[in-house]
Design an enzyme around this catalytic site. Structure first.
Site, PDB file in Angstrom:
ATOM      1  N   LYS A 128      32.713  54.420 157.380  1.00 45.91           N
ATOM      2  CA  LYS A 128      31.720  53.624 156.155  1.00 45.91           C
ATOM      3  C   LYS A 128      33.067  53.375 155.249  1.00 45.91           C
ATOM      4  CE  LYS A 128      27.769  54.086 153.103  1.00 45.91           C
ATOM      5  NZ  LYS A 128      26.546  54.924 152.574  1.00 45.91           N
ATOM      6  N   SER A 154      21.849  52.784 153.238  1.00 48.38           N
ATOM      7  CA  SER A 154      23.084  51.895 152.991  1.00 48.38           C
ATOM      8  C   SER A 154      24.092  51.781 153.792  1.00 48.38           C
ATOM      9  CB  SER A 154      23.831  52.361 151.613  1.00 48.38           C
ATOM     10  OG  SER A 154      24.352  53.706 151.668  1.00 48.38           O
ATOM     11  N   SER A 195      20.597  57.263 153.294  1.00 48.72           N
ATOM     12  CA  SER A 195      21.137  56.156 153.709  1.00 48.72           C
ATOM     13  C   SER A 195      21.895  56.651 155.323  1.00 48.72           C
ATOM     14  CB  SER A 195      22.367  56.027 152.850  1.00 48.72           C
ATOM     15  OG  SER A 195      22.027  55.040 152.000  1.00 48.72           O
TER      16      SER A 195
HETATM   17  N1  GLN Z   1      18.232  53.618 149.514  1.00 55.09           N
HETATM   18  C1  GLN Z   1      18.513  54.456 148.563  1.00 55.09           C
HETATM   19  C2  GLN Z   1      19.088  54.039 147.367  1.00 55.09           C
HETATM   20  O1  GLN Z   1      19.070  52.693 147.368  1.00 55.09           O
HETATM   21  C3  GLN Z   1      19.435  55.572 149.313  1.00 55.09           C
HETATM   22  C4  GLN Z   1      20.856  55.018 149.201  1.00 55.09           C
HETATM   23  C5  GLN Z   1      21.760  56.253 149.731  1.00 55.09           C
HETATM   24  O2  GLN Z   1      21.315  57.106 150.445  1.00 55.09           O
HETATM   25  N2  GLN Z   1      22.905  55.982 149.822  1.00 55.09           N
HETATM   26  O3  GLN Z   1      19.444  54.541 146.545  1.00 55.09           O
END
Ligand code: GLN
Length: 474
Positions: free
Chosen positions: A71, A146, A170
């Site tokens: 990532k 994400s 995420s």
């Molecule tokens: N969807 C969640 C957010 O927007 C989690 C994001 C994540 O785990 N990095 O914050």
């Protein structure tokens, strides 16, 4: 090919690291789903040659000879690291994160950096400055976020393993939407050093693979004590791959009472019901648990995460590193840099975060949210006195259409309803494919007690020995 076969082929000299890397790079170059931000052909080929030339040294390492995609949130020395943002689109870190270093040490070859929501804020990969990622099962749908690029990379069979981060879901949510296995470890098991911070008290890196086996091997590589991260655990790390062969016996598995009232889609519920019967066939006992507090996690998270992000992201001011707007006056420079460098979702969170931390609102929002977080942690502690694991769906829905956010912004936040509680409490959780509806995968997850990754991986692996969901490919 799954991770295990790929590693065996290297160890048996059926394929060299260089051949494996070239094959994967070809797929990277033909990618039509916008999965990658950078392609590292030159460094990858060099590194693969080095591994091939030192076969004896690398052959028994956990990731020997296997191509991996990281990532783009992990700093990589002399390699562009963007975090999905214009703000860091020109950033070349002078050092590598502990995670990517550990993976190198373990014998893998980094071939590409994957697309992601900007600063890991999002559930659909649509907030990336580099454009949205398509879901390998249907490219008009989102892969989740994400870490959507990393999940799509494994689902599309480009690499057999990849890394992600999970602050509120995420890793698990994109794993579920793409039909692969993904794990968020206990907070502190994997070093955060060199991982660009979003919400430091919840950020945790973890593995993606087709199955629990691949996740176990990758977690073996990723997890280590690291003095450069003050929240890193000093416990001895168990060998997760070996733990797959252990016999943990019949378990008590917690099933949340009235979970259907949370707005979970019927197809997801059907897959969940079916998996419950698989767990019983494997000899486990299902125990109903009361967990009405579960849904309050989301309100707490969407106060704490923006609060921490507003502080973490204050370092991006156009002076130290990254994007700089063309201005001579210093306050103009700060303002323009941040207005031009950040996308809308990130700005929204910085505004919310600054507001909830402000003197007049701190008690009403931030303090309250922390109290809810503590309540959640206590509740889990109570639950784990009675059960070994909790089983629930990973997401409310399957993969959804791109641009859904436009019609209802809060709907996107609700996506994380079932993943966030584990982050608030710092607990480990694993998502694995547990059904297939409407030509799309469905995910289920286990949440376990602190440092019970071995039990989570072992139990998911046992399910994968008797089901085929993880073998389906787009
Ligand atoms: N969807 C969640 C957010 O927007 C989690 C994001 C994540 O785990 N990095 O914050």
């Amino acid at each position: 090919m799954n991770f295990r076969e790929q590693r065996e082929n290297f160890r048996n000299k059926k394929i060299s690291a260089k051949e494996a890397v070239q094959e994967a790079l070809c797929k990277v170059e033909n990618d039509k789903l916008n999965i990658f931000i950078s392609n590292l052909r030159d460094s990858a080929e060099k590194r693969a040659e080095e591994i091939d030339n030192n076969f004896e040294k690398y052959k028994d390492r956990p990731l020997s000879g296997v191509p991996i995609a990281h990532k783009d949130i992990f700093c990589t020395e002399n390699i562009q690291t963007t975090c999905g943002s214009k703000m860091l689109s020109n950033f070349i870190p002078p050092y590598s994160s502990t995670v990517t270093r550990n993976c190198d040490e373990a014998g893998s070859v980094m071939i590409a950096k994957t697309n992601m929501d900007e600063f890991a804020m999002g559930s659909s990969n649509e907030t990336s400055f580099f454009g949205p990622v398509g879901n390998p099962w249907n490219d008009s749908l989102v892969p989740g976020g994400s870490s959507g690029g990393s999940a799509a990379c494994v689902a599309a069979n480009i690499t057999s393993i990849s890394t992600g981060t999970d602050t509120g879901g995420s890793i698990r949510q994109p794993a579920a939407l793409c039909g692969i296995t993904g794990m968020k470890p206990t907070y502190g098991l994997v070093s955060r050093w060199g991982m660009i911070a979003f919400c430091s008290s919840m950020d945790q890196a973890g593995p993606f693979a087709r199955d629990a086996f691949g996740c176990a091997a990758l977690l073996d590589a990723m997890a280590s004590y690291d003095g450069k991260d003050s929240t890193c655990s000093k416990r001895d790390v168990v060998n997760f791959e070996n733990a797959l062969a252990e016999d943990f016996g019949a378990l008590n598995i917690g099933i949340i009472k009235n979970i259907e009232d949370l707005g979970i889609n019927n197809d997801v519920l059907e897959a969940y019901e079916h998996s419950k019967s698989v767990l019983q066939q494997l000899g486990h006992t299902l125990k109903e648990i009361d967990f009405s507090e579960l849904s309050s996690g989301i309100c707490s998270y969407y106060v704490i995460a923006p609060a921490e992000c507003s502080s973490n992201l204050s370092r991006f001011d156009g002076v130290k590193y990254g994007y700089r707007s063309d201005q001579n006056n210093i306050s103009e420079l700060y303002m323009k840099t941040r207005s031009e460098g950040f996308g809308d979702e990130v700005k929204k969170r910085i505004l919310i975060g600054t507001h909830v931390l402000s003197a007049g609102f701190y008690d009403a929002y931030y303090l309250k949210a922390q109290q809810v977080r503590r309540m959640m942690k206590n509740k889990f502690e109570d639950i784990f006195k009675d059960v070994d694991l909790i089983f629930m769906p990973t997401t409310l829905d399957q993969a959804f259409e791109k641009n859904r956010q436009d019609s209802d912004p809060n709907r996107m936040y609700k996506e994380d309803l079932l993943t966030i509680p584990a982050n608030l409490a710092g607990l480990p959780a694993i998502s694995f494919p547990n059904g297939f509806k409407n030509n799309l995968p469905v995910g289920g997850q286990f949440v376990g007690n602190y440092f019970k990754e071995d039990l989570l991986l072992n139990t998911a692996n046992k399910i994968q020995e008797v089901t085929d969901w993880h073998k389906m490919t787009p």
